[in-house]
Write a protein that holds these residues in place. Structure first.
Motif, PDB file in Angstrom:
ATOM      1  N   GLN A   1     -31.958  80.833 -47.377  1.00 60.00           N
ATOM      2  CA  GLN A   1     -31.926  79.419 -48.088  1.00 60.00           C
ATOM      3  C   GLN A   1     -31.615  78.568 -46.430  1.00 60.00           C
ATOM      4  OE1 GLN A   1     -29.194  80.002 -50.412  1.00 60.00           O
ATOM      5  NE2 GLN A   1     -29.942  80.648 -51.907  1.00 60.00           N
ATOM      6  N   GLU A   2     -31.554  79.267 -45.582  1.00 55.95           N
ATOM      7  CA  GLU A   2     -31.235  78.381 -44.702  1.00 55.95           C
ATOM      8  C   GLU A   2     -32.116  77.983 -43.734  1.00 55.95           C
ATOM      9  OE1 GLU A   2     -26.753  79.469 -42.568  1.00 55.95           O
ATOM     10  OE2 GLU A   2     -26.239  79.949 -44.800  1.00 55.95           O
ATOM     11  N   PHE A   3     -32.667  79.358 -42.731  1.00 54.27           N
ATOM     12  CA  PHE A   3     -34.544  79.228 -42.787  1.00 54.27           C
ATOM     13  C   PHE A   3     -35.120  80.167 -43.402  1.00 54.27           C
ATOM     14  CE2 PHE A   3     -29.514  80.651 -40.416  1.00 54.27           C
ATOM     15  CZ  PHE A   3     -29.707  80.053 -39.382  1.00 54.27           C
ATOM     16  N   SER A   4     -35.951  80.229 -42.526  1.00 55.53           N
ATOM     17  CA  SER A   4     -37.695  80.286 -43.204  1.00 55.53           C
ATOM     18  C   SER A   4     -37.898  82.650 -42.945  1.00 55.53           C
ATOM     19  CB  SER A   4     -38.004  79.981 -42.208  1.00 55.53           C
ATOM     20  OG  SER A   4     -38.948  80.428 -40.533  1.00 55.53           O
ATOM     21  N   GLN A   5     -38.656  82.637 -43.705  1.00 58.96           N
ATOM     22  CA  GLN A   5     -39.122  83.843 -43.701  1.00 58.96           C
ATOM     23  C   GLN A   5     -39.941  84.250 -42.185  1.00 58.96           C
ATOM     24  OE1 GLN A   5     -39.909  85.716 -46.661  1.00 58.96           O
ATOM     25  NE2 GLN A   5     -39.216  88.127 -44.092  1.00 58.96           N
ATOM     26  N   GLU A   6     -40.276  83.626 -40.942  1.00 61.00           N
ATOM     27  CA  GLU A   6     -40.694  83.569 -40.551  1.00 61.00           C
ATOM     28  C   GLU A   6     -39.371  84.288 -39.416  1.00 61.00           C
ATOM     29  OE1 GLU A   6     -43.116  81.282 -36.183  1.00 61.00           O
ATOM     30  OE2 GLU A   6     -42.685  80.023 -38.542  1.00 61.00           O
ATOM     31  N   ASP A   7     -38.625  83.509 -39.590  1.00 57.59           N
ATOM     32  CA  ASP A   7     -37.650  83.417 -38.904  1.00 57.59           C
ATOM     33  C   ASP A   7     -36.346  84.761 -39.285  1.00 57.59           C
ATOM     34  OD1 ASP A   7     -36.861  81.258 -37.235  1.00 57.59           O
ATOM     35  OD2 ASP A   7     -35.574  79.840 -39.171  1.00 57.59           O
ATOM     36  N   PHE A   8     -36.716  85.411 -40.038  1.00 61.92           N
ATOM     37  CA  PHE A   8     -36.165  86.572 -40.633  1.00 61.92           C
ATOM     38  C   PHE A   8     -36.810  87.659 -40.276  1.00 61.92           C
ATOM     39  CE2 PHE A   8     -35.748  89.956 -43.652  1.00 61.92           C
ATOM     40  CZ  PHE A   8     -34.195  90.186 -44.608  1.00 61.92           C
ATOM     41  N   ASP A   9     -38.366  87.696 -40.204  1.00 61.08           N
ATOM     42  CA  ASP A   9     -39.244  88.459 -39.433  1.00 61.08           C
ATOM     43  C   ASP A   9     -39.056  88.861 -38.747  1.00 61.08           C
ATOM     44  OD1 ASP A   9     -40.330  88.951 -42.357  1.00 61.08           O
ATOM     45  OD2 ASP A   9     -41.788  88.257 -41.634  1.00 61.08           O
TER      46      ASP A   9
ATOM     47  N   ASN B   1     -35.078  76.069 -25.216  1.00 61.22           N
ATOM     48  CA  ASN B   1     -36.551  75.726 -25.470  1.00 61.22           C
ATOM     49  C   ASN B   1     -36.807  76.957 -25.929  1.00 61.22           C
ATOM     50  OD1 ASN B   1     -36.688  72.268 -25.700  1.00 61.22           O
ATOM     51  ND2 ASN B   1     -36.039  73.046 -23.850  1.00 61.22           N
ATOM     52  N   GLN B   2     -36.424  78.119 -25.999  1.00 61.23           N
ATOM     53  CA  GLN B   2     -37.038  79.202 -26.545  1.00 61.23           C
ATOM     54  C   GLN B   2     -36.236  80.187 -26.691  1.00 61.23           C
ATOM     55  OE1 GLN B   2     -40.545  80.524 -24.177  1.00 61.23           O
ATOM     56  NE2 GLN B   2     -40.333  82.756 -24.268  1.00 61.23           N
ATOM     57  N   GLN B   3     -35.578  81.008 -25.862  1.00 64.31           N
ATOM     58  CA  GLN B   3     -35.016  82.103 -26.060  1.00 64.31           C
ATOM     59  C   GLN B   3     -33.546  81.477 -27.036  1.00 64.31           C
ATOM     60  OE1 GLN B   3     -33.775  84.184 -22.648  1.00 64.31           O
ATOM     61  NE2 GLN B   3     -32.950  86.469 -24.616  1.00 64.31           N
ATOM     62  N   TYR B   4     -32.765  80.296 -26.438  1.00 63.10           N
ATOM     63  CA  TYR B   4     -31.494  79.968 -27.509  1.00 63.10           C
ATOM     64  C   TYR B   4     -31.489  78.946 -27.785  1.00 63.10           C
ATOM     65  CZ  TYR B   4     -30.240  84.029 -24.301  1.00 63.10           C
ATOM     66  OH  TYR B   4     -29.328  85.844 -24.398  1.00 63.10           O
ATOM     67  N   SER B   5     -33.220  78.300 -28.460  1.00 59.94           N
ATOM     68  CA  SER B   5     -33.019  77.155 -29.606  1.00 59.94           C
ATOM     69  C   SER B   5     -31.923  77.217 -30.304  1.00 59.94           C
ATOM     70  CB  SER B   5     -33.968  76.987 -29.927  1.00 59.94           C
ATOM     71  OG  SER B   5     -33.785  78.427 -31.177  1.00 59.94           O
ATOM     72  N   THR B   6     -31.490  75.647 -30.669  1.00 59.91           N
ATOM     73  CA  THR B   6     -30.861  76.147 -32.173  1.00 59.91           C
ATOM     74  C   THR B   6     -30.486  77.046 -32.788  1.00 59.91           C
ATOM     75  OG1 THR B   6     -30.124  73.192 -30.985  1.00 59.91           O
ATOM     76  CG2 THR B   6     -29.275  73.886 -33.263  1.00 59.91           C
ATOM     77  N   ASN B   7     -32.048  76.719 -33.312  1.00 57.31           N
ATOM     78  CA  ASN B   7     -32.152  77.717 -34.644  1.00 57.31           C
ATOM     79  C   ASN B   7     -32.598  79.094 -34.650  1.00 57.31           C
ATOM     80  OD1 ASN B   7     -34.260  77.595 -37.373  1.00 57.31           O
ATOM     81  ND2 ASN B   7     -35.046  78.998 -36.539  1.00 57.31           N
ATOM     82  N   GLY B   8     -32.437  79.536 -32.994  1.00 57.36           N
ATOM     83  CA  GLY B   8     -32.447  80.614 -32.332  1.00 57.36           C
ATOM     84  C   GLY B   8     -30.575  80.867 -32.635  1.00 57.36           C
ATOM     85  N   VAL B   9     -29.614  79.828 -31.789  1.00 57.56           N
ATOM     86  CA  VAL B   9     -28.629  80.273 -31.927  1.00 57.56           C
ATOM     87  C   VAL B   9     -28.134  80.319 -33.359  1.00 57.56           C
ATOM     88  CG1 VAL B   9     -26.357  79.668 -31.137  1.00 57.56           C
ATOM     89  CG2 VAL B   9     -28.197  79.499 -29.810  1.00 57.56           C
ATOM     90  N   LEU B  10     -28.149  79.985 -34.189  1.00 61.16           N
ATOM     91  CA  LEU B  10     -27.952  80.086 -35.698  1.00 61.16           C
ATOM     92  C   LEU B  10     -27.968  81.385 -36.422  1.00 61.16           C
ATOM     93  CD1 LEU B  10     -28.092  76.216 -36.212  1.00 61.16           C
ATOM     94  CD2 LEU B  10     -26.068  77.284 -35.589  1.00 61.16           C
ATOM     95  N   ARG B  11     -29.306  81.614 -36.099  1.00 63.43           N
ATOM     96  CA  ARG B  11     -30.244  82.629 -36.718  1.00 63.43           C
ATOM     97  C   ARG B  11     -29.522  84.368 -36.544  1.00 63.43           C
ATOM     98  NH1 ARG B  11     -36.423  81.828 -35.344  1.00 63.43           N
ATOM     99  NH2 ARG B  11     -36.099  83.118 -32.507  1.00 63.43           N
TER     100      ARG B  11
END
Length: 514
Positions: free
Chosen positions: A480-488, A265-275
């Motif tokens: 396109q796949e994630f967010s600016q927040e993810d990129f930052d 839910n935090q360190q290796y959330s699905t979104n976190g893994v994919l980014r």
């Protein structure tokens, strides 16, 4: 039981309706099994016309996942005609074999009459009461799918009470879809998402004698049943092995019920893994991606047919590389369910079969493998989470064949004092770090020979700098796949890692079993 009710609402649960028509549900299940127990045969028990062939492969596989139960007290729920009862009775001190169909229990009793250590009970598990702290293993094979969610939760709580501290629960269920091919006039079975079972298992707690502690289940292992993948192309037969453990009341210090919850839910959330994968490269979530994997694996002299244990496998990149380039077989384990689920999807993408890579959601500190099972144990940036590294490395040594090799890369710390900022970072992440020198000493203390302990922070820095360039190069696609927040998060995180390298080191370790 935490917020399990909220979780279930998102998975199709109907609490009030279930409470209102619980009697109807039990009647439907009774009628279902009355239809499929007329002959008390293996085909009826497994609801599959190929049951004889299936059980030849499936039964020993299921037994291979169990912890040692020799001389232990075992409760078998949904024991049926006794295909597992026999195997349990041979080694166990005692077996309580429970099933709610009289014909199945009669057949079980007839088959296993020579064993004096079996107590046969014809009983409904939803009403079954046993003494607290009376058994070491609760075993069920296809049971909870015939219960409503509230009944499952109630049963899990009673199982937690029945088990002695350190005892285990083993469960196997059909998830998402029907697996057996036997025709059915109706089918009241609940084919649930395995994530729902996992949530119910891990969020359940009961009090201990100490106010600041609770008992709960901690995951040892979960995976699809390999024989069903190979014989029926069915990935939705899932097993779980969990252990009754003490933990701090409330949470484990991370704000989540278990460490696995923290990872997923935090360190290796699905979104976190994919980014992470977007930066490290397809199928990789470890520093340097394919480049460092090639450099490190080259040190292992892998040969076709060898068996590798990949501890903290992530989404499978290293495992796929070793399989395709060297013809080895890999058992790939990670405690993050999100990692493993993505890894299974990536295996299909790269064409890695179940015979080549077997994925397990597993805790390496609790999982049991037979001595001398592996030629190589390989781990990338994972053991930093584990406090008792010596105990784990002794397990590694036991699992390796004579002449086997261990290779590890891991986050480490420098010798001497560290900054307050670094100490806070380590505490927030729940890391347990050693210096490269001390890490090597622990490997030697575990029995390994020819240990090489290298500080490769230079390669770590080189990889981070390269990945920052990659990130900027794929920024448009990334957004396109994630967010600016993810990129930052990626950019700032990588820069923070570079800034911590005075305190945070990167070690690479090698050892042999002679």
């Amino acid at each position: 039981m935490g917020d399990i009710g909220t979780f279930m609402k998102g998975h199709g649960s109907r609490p009030q309706q279930a409470a209102d028509d619980g009697k109807g549900v039990r009647e439907a299940m009774t009628n279902f099994w009355a239809e499929h127990s007329k002959e008390a045969s293996l085909v009826e028990m497994m609801l599959d016309t190929n049951a004889e062939e299936l059980t030849v492969h499936e039964l020993p596989e299921i037994l291979s996942y169990l912890p040692s139960f020799e001389g232990k007290d075992v409760v078998e729920l949904g024991a049926g005609i006794g295909r597992f009862t026999t195997e349990l009775a041979v080694k166990a001190k005692s077996v309580v074999a429970v099933d709610f169909m009289e014909k199945f229990i009669e057949k079980n009793r007839e088959t296993n009459s020579k064993y004096s250590n079996i107590d046969f009970k014809c009983a409904d598990v939803t009403k079954l009461n046993l003494d607290s702290n009376s058994c070491d293993l609760v075993f069920s094979n296809w049971l909870m799918m015939y219960l409503e969610e509230e009944e499952v939760q109630s049963l899990m709580k009673r199982e937690l009470l029945w088990l002695r501290e350190g005892g285990y629960i083993f469960a196997r269920e059909s998830c998402f879809e029907q697996s057996g091919n036997k025709k059915r006039s109706n089918n009241p079975t609940k084919y649930r998402d395995p994530a729902l079972y996992m949530a119910m298992f891990t969020m359940l707690t009961i009090p201990t004698e100490n106010e600041d502690e609770v008992f709960g289940f901690e995951l040892v292992l979960s995976k699809p049943v390999s024989s069903y993948i190979k014989m029926k192309n069915n990935e939705n037969q899932v097993i779980w092995l969990l252990q009754k453990c003490r933990r701090k009341a409330g949470n484990d210090g991370h704000g989540y019920a278990t460490f696995q919850d923290f990872l997923d839910n935090q360190q290796y959330s699905t979104n976190g893994v994919l980014r992470y994968e977007k930066i490290f490269g397809r199928t990789f979530v470890s520093t340097g991606g394919l480049d460092t994997t090639k450099e490190f694996v080259a040190q292992l002299d892998l040969k076709p047919g060898q068996i590798v244990l990949d501890v903290g496998c992530g989404i499978g990149g290293s495992a796929f590389y070793m399989v395709k380039e060297f013809g080895v077989q890999v058992v790939a384990i990670d405690l993050s369910a999100n990692m493993i689920n993505i890894g299974i999807e990536r295996a299909k993408e790269v064409g890695a079969s179940e015979d080549e890579v077997q994925f397990e959601i597993a805790d390496a500190t609790k999982r049991e493998y037979k001595p001398e099972s592996f030629d190589v144990i390989y781990s990338r940036d994972t053991i930093l989470h584990i406090p008792d590294k010596l105990a784990l490395f002794k397990q590694f040594y036991r699992w390796l064949k004579v002449g086997g090799k261990v290779f590890i890369s891991d986050y480490c710390c420098s010798d001497g004092e560290h900054s307050e900022h670094f100490k806070a970072y380590v505490k927030q992440r729940g890391y347990n770090l050693l210096s490269p020198r001390r890490y090597g000493e622990v490997l030697e203390a575990a029995g390994f020979s020819n240990v090489r302990a290298q500080d490769r922070t230079d390669l770590f820095v080189q990889s981070l700098e390269k990945e920052l360039v990659v990130a900027e190069g794929v920024k448009k696609e990334f957004l396109q796949e994630f967010s600016q927040e993810d990129f930052d998060y990626i950019i700032n995180g990588w820069k923070d890692k570079l800034g911590r390298t005075k305190d945070q080191r990167w070690g690479v370790f090698y050892g042999e079993k002679h």
